[in-house]
Design a protein around this motif. Structure first.
Motif, PDB file in Angstrom:
ATOM      1  N   GLU A 171       0.867  -1.299  -0.110  1.00 25.01           N
ATOM      2  CA  GLU A 171      -0.033   0.327   0.206  1.00 25.01           C
ATOM      3  C   GLU A 171       0.597   1.144   0.001  1.00 25.01           C
ATOM      4  O   GLU A 171       2.294   0.886   0.414  1.00 25.01           O
ATOM      5  N   GLU A 267      -1.487 -13.598   6.994  1.00 25.38           N
ATOM      6  CA  GLU A 267      -2.326 -13.342   6.967  1.00 25.38           C
ATOM      7  C   GLU A 267      -2.670 -12.129   8.222  1.00 25.38           C
ATOM      8  O   GLU A 267      -2.619 -11.058   8.515  1.00 25.38           O
ATOM      9  N   ASN A 270       0.298  -7.635  10.094  1.00 30.08           N
ATOM     10  CA  ASN A 270      -0.395  -6.179  10.269  1.00 30.08           C
ATOM     11  C   ASN A 270       0.943  -4.925  10.231  1.00 30.08           C
ATOM     12  O   ASN A 270       0.558  -3.640  10.825  1.00 30.08           O
ATOM     13  N   ASP A 288      -3.629  -4.090   6.485  1.00 24.85           N
ATOM     14  CA  ASP A 288      -4.683  -5.211   5.871  1.00 24.85           C
ATOM     15  C   ASP A 288      -4.358  -5.904   5.576  1.00 24.85           C
ATOM     16  O   ASP A 288      -4.534  -6.368   3.613  1.00 24.85           O
ATOM     17  N   TYR A 289      -3.354  -7.132   5.858  1.00 25.42           N
ATOM     18  CA  TYR A 289      -2.515  -8.393   4.828  1.00 25.42           C
ATOM     19  C   TYR A 289      -3.343  -8.577   4.480  1.00 25.42           C
ATOM     20  O   TYR A 289      -2.931  -9.355   2.865  1.00 25.42           O
ATOM     21  N   ARG A 290      -4.749  -8.996   4.970  1.00 25.93           N
ATOM     22  CA  ARG A 290      -5.308  -9.742   4.092  1.00 25.93           C
ATOM     23  C   ARG A 290      -6.265  -9.545   2.895  1.00 25.93           C
ATOM     24  O   ARG A 290      -6.351  -9.414   1.736  1.00 25.93           O
ATOM     25  N   ALA A 291      -6.779  -8.283   3.022  1.00 20.24           N
ATOM     26  CA  ALA A 291      -7.029  -7.680   1.719  1.00 20.24           C
ATOM     27  C   ALA A 291      -6.153  -7.156   0.966  1.00 20.24           C
ATOM     28  O   ALA A 291      -6.171  -7.332  -0.629  1.00 20.24           O
ATOM     29  N   MET A 292      -4.826  -6.530   1.559  1.00 22.78           N
ATOM     30  CA  MET A 292      -4.109  -6.319   0.374  1.00 22.78           C
ATOM     31  C   MET A 292      -3.060  -7.007  -0.546  1.00 22.78           C
ATOM     32  O   MET A 292      -2.889  -6.763  -1.723  1.00 22.78           O
ATOM     33  N   ARG A 294      -4.832  -9.675  -1.878  1.00 22.56           N
ATOM     34  CA  ARG A 294      -5.451 -10.206  -2.620  1.00 22.56           C
ATOM     35  C   ARG A 294      -5.525  -8.900  -3.438  1.00 22.56           C
ATOM     36  O   ARG A 294      -5.505  -9.228  -4.786  1.00 22.56           O
ATOM     37  N   ASP A 295      -5.409  -7.892  -3.469  1.00 22.72           N
ATOM     38  CA  ASP A 295      -5.309  -6.718  -3.918  1.00 22.72           C
ATOM     39  C   ASP A 295      -4.129  -6.610  -5.207  1.00 22.72           C
ATOM     40  O   ASP A 295      -4.402  -6.443  -6.147  1.00 22.72           O
TER      41      ASP A 295
END
Length: 332
Positions: A171, A267, A270, A288-292, A294-295
């Motif tokens: 990010e 995941e 942080n 937010d590594y779960r979201a990042m 996948r992004d």
């Protein structure tokens, strides 16, 4: 300790002294900390300065497979941090080259050096030329993932595969509202680094709240430099490289990668540089590594995403047996 002091006060006064005694003291180039393999030195000129780049070049054990992995350390890590990975990869037939970047660990910390991921990538390429390494896997962890991305963008013809292990830079922190602070402010903060602070940060970010005695070695490695005779030098170069990280995002360039990429994510990570500078509400949107994961996987043209729902920032240290079995399988 004065026997007339109340027991609780005696304990509180003794704690800082015990913590100080437990913190090792290493030189500004990590003198006194032992690496798992012989350390070589690459001497060259960079930005008009004579510099020395420390590295480990470890031959495969058993039957060589003809492949090389170049392992790039993170911000709070060193080449030695790849100890378990080197053992696993060389055991599987890989040659492993693990450098300490200029400004870090056992390498030179030159006055007036302009840090950039482009420069560190160029330094790495020069080292590999010196060692005769041609096609190779480049694997980066944490900040090393940002550097590995820049390296793969600059030298795609050299990179057989890019591997990123919980990279930072998934990010753009400044674009997300983290305020810019000066190198001087980073320096002031780095002068206050303590062993206790390092351990608490690693506990919550690297290992998901689970601590084992073998993790203390990596706390001591980092804390010892900030507790040694060259701590001002270490803190200054740490501040300079923090500035590099926040002002040189790679997030907007993942779509330009031209090499097969393996993205490995614990995941529970942080990590977000500068999140201590924003409000608690803003902090929820960072790291937010779960979201990042996948992004970013959706941005890279040729990517394999491998997730660990139960691990955090350092899966290769937190669960080395599982991580390395998966890594070798995915590389093959």
């Amino acid at each position: 300790m004065n026997r007339w002091l109340p027991p609780l006060l005696s304990a509180l006064l003794a704690a800082p002294l015990a913590a100080l005694a437990a913190t090792p003291s290493y030189g500004p180039n990590l003198e006194g900390f032992e690496y798992p393999h012989e350390v070589g030195t690459f001497e060259f000129r960079s930005q008009g300065k004579d510099v020395r780049m420390a590295y480990m070049d470890v031959a495969p054990r058993g039957t060589p497979n003809g492949r090389t992995v170049v392992a790039l350390h993170g911000k709070n890590f060193c080449g030695a941090s790849w100890e378990d990975s080197i053992a696993a990869l060389t055991g599987a037939g890989y040659r492993v080259v693990a450098p300490d970047q200029i400004g870090f660990c056992k390498s030179t910390k030159p006055d007036g050096y302009q840090y950039s991921f482009h420069q560190l990538a160029a330094n790495t390429a020069a080292l590999l030329d010196e060692l005769g390494v041609e096609d190779h896997v480049v694997m980066g962890h944490s900040m090393g993932g940002m550097l590995a991305t820049r390296y793969a963008l600059l030298y795609p013809q050299r990179v057989e595969r890019l591997v990123m292990v919980n990279p930072i830079g998934l990010e753009d922190w400044l674009a997300k509202g983290v305020p810019y602070i000066s190198v001087g402010d980073w320096y002031a903060g780095q002068l206050k680094v303590t062993r206790e602070g390092i351990k608490n940060y690693q506990l919550t970010t690297y290992y998901n709240g689970e601590w084992r005695p073998e993790f203390d070695r990596w706390v001591d490695m980092s804390a010892g430099m900030f507790n040694g005779p060259g701590k001002e030098t270490v803190a200054w170069h740490s501040a300079l490289t923090f500035d590099m990280i926040v002002t040189q995002p790679v997030y907007h360039e993942f779509h330009r990668l031209q090499v097969p990429t393996l993205l490995i994510i614990g995941e529970h990570d942080n990590t977000a540089i500068g999140k201590h500078l924003v409000s608690e509400e803003q902090r929820k949107a960072l790291g937010d590594y779960r979201a990042m994961a996948r992004d970013v996987a959706g941005r890279i043209p040729d990517v394999t995403l491998h997730l660990y729902p139960d691990l955090a920032h350092s899966p290769q240290v937190q669960d080395p047996a599982r991580f390395h079995a998966d890594l070798i399988r995915l590389l093959d």
